[in-house]
Design an enzyme around this catalytic site. Structure first.
Site, short mmCIF file in Angstrom:
data_model
loop_
_atom_site.label_atom_id
_atom_site.label_comp_id
_atom_site.label_asym_id
_atom_site.label_seq_id
_atom_site.Cartn_x
_atom_site.Cartn_y
_atom_site.Cartn_z
N CYS A 68 14.21 -8.35 -17.66
CA CYS A 68 15.17 -7.16 -17.17
C CYS A 68 15.23 -5.81 -17.71
CB CYS A 68 16.60 -7.92 -17.21
SG CYS A 68 17.27 -7.90 -18.79
N CYS A 113 18.15 -13.71 -23.39
CA CYS A 113 18.47 -12.37 -23.36
C CYS A 113 19.90 -12.40 -22.86
CB CYS A 113 17.60 -11.74 -22.26
SG CYS A 113 18.44 -10.29 -21.53
N CYS A 116 19.94 -11.24 -18.58
CA CYS A 116 19.49 -12.08 -17.61
C CYS A 116 19.37 -13.36 -17.65
CB CYS A 116 18.03 -11.42 -17.18
SG CYS A 116 16.63 -11.63 -18.21
N CYS A 136 12.46 -16.35 -33.81
CA CYS A 136 10.88 -16.59 -33.40
C CYS A 136 10.69 -16.58 -32.13
CB CYS A 136 10.69 -18.18 -34.02
SG CYS A 136 9.00 -18.69 -33.62
ZN LIG Z 1 16.93 -9.87 -19.87
#
Ligand SMILES: [Zn+2]
Length: 162
Positions: A68, A113, A116, A136
């Site tokens: 995103c 994330c 998204c 990581c």
């Molecule tokens: Zn994202």
């Protein structure tokens, strides 16, 4: 009562039904992403160690979500973990969220994330100071924008009015 124990047993099983700001169907993601990006971000895949050029990238810039475009990590928080995956000791403010991952008979902390929901990698507690954390990450999930300055901490855009 032992709240910690209950928490562990219950696992707080974060069902992935949460709504993210950026939500697309599997077909839409498949069109938007490369096969390698799709396998990591949407299917929780893990790229082969040392397969990403970003593992050896130490230039200044900002690492964005390949799904995103949200800024996730500043190059100043990147370090050489020797694992073959791009590693950071801290994400940008509010950029990522975590959940417990019990796949492969291990208990790990999955990182995705916050915008998204795309899978990025895992976080471990054997990183360097000041946080002691090691994010990581899969290079396929990241989009490095060289020379870009990270957003000011706490200086996030105000919530869109109306
Ligand atoms: Zn994202």
């Amino acid at each position: 009562m032992a709240e910690g124990l209950l928490g562990r047993i219950g696992g707080r099983g974060h069902v992935p039904t949460k709504d993210f700001a950026v939500a697309m169907s599997d077909q839409e993601w498949q069109r938007k992403l490369s096969p390698a990006q799709y396998r990591v971000l949407r299917e929780h895949g893990t790229e082969r160690a040392a397969s990403s050029p970003l593992d050896k990238e130490y230039g200044d810039g900002v690492y964005h979500c390949a799904g995103c475009g949200q800024p996730l990590f500043a190059s100043s928080a990147k370090f050489n973990s020797g694992t073959g995956w791009p590693s950071f000791w801290a994400p940008l403010d509010q950029a990522v969220e975590t959940q417990t991952d019990r796949s492969f008979f291990m208990t790990r902390t999955e990182v995705h994330c916050s915008r998204c929901g795309g899978h990025l990698g895992h976080v471990f507690d054997d990183g360097p100071q000041p946080t002691g954390l090691r994010y990581c990450m899969n290079g396929a999930a990241l989009d490095f924008r060289r020379q870009e300055k990270p957003p000011e901490p706490g200086g996030a855009e105000p919530a869109a009015a109306g």
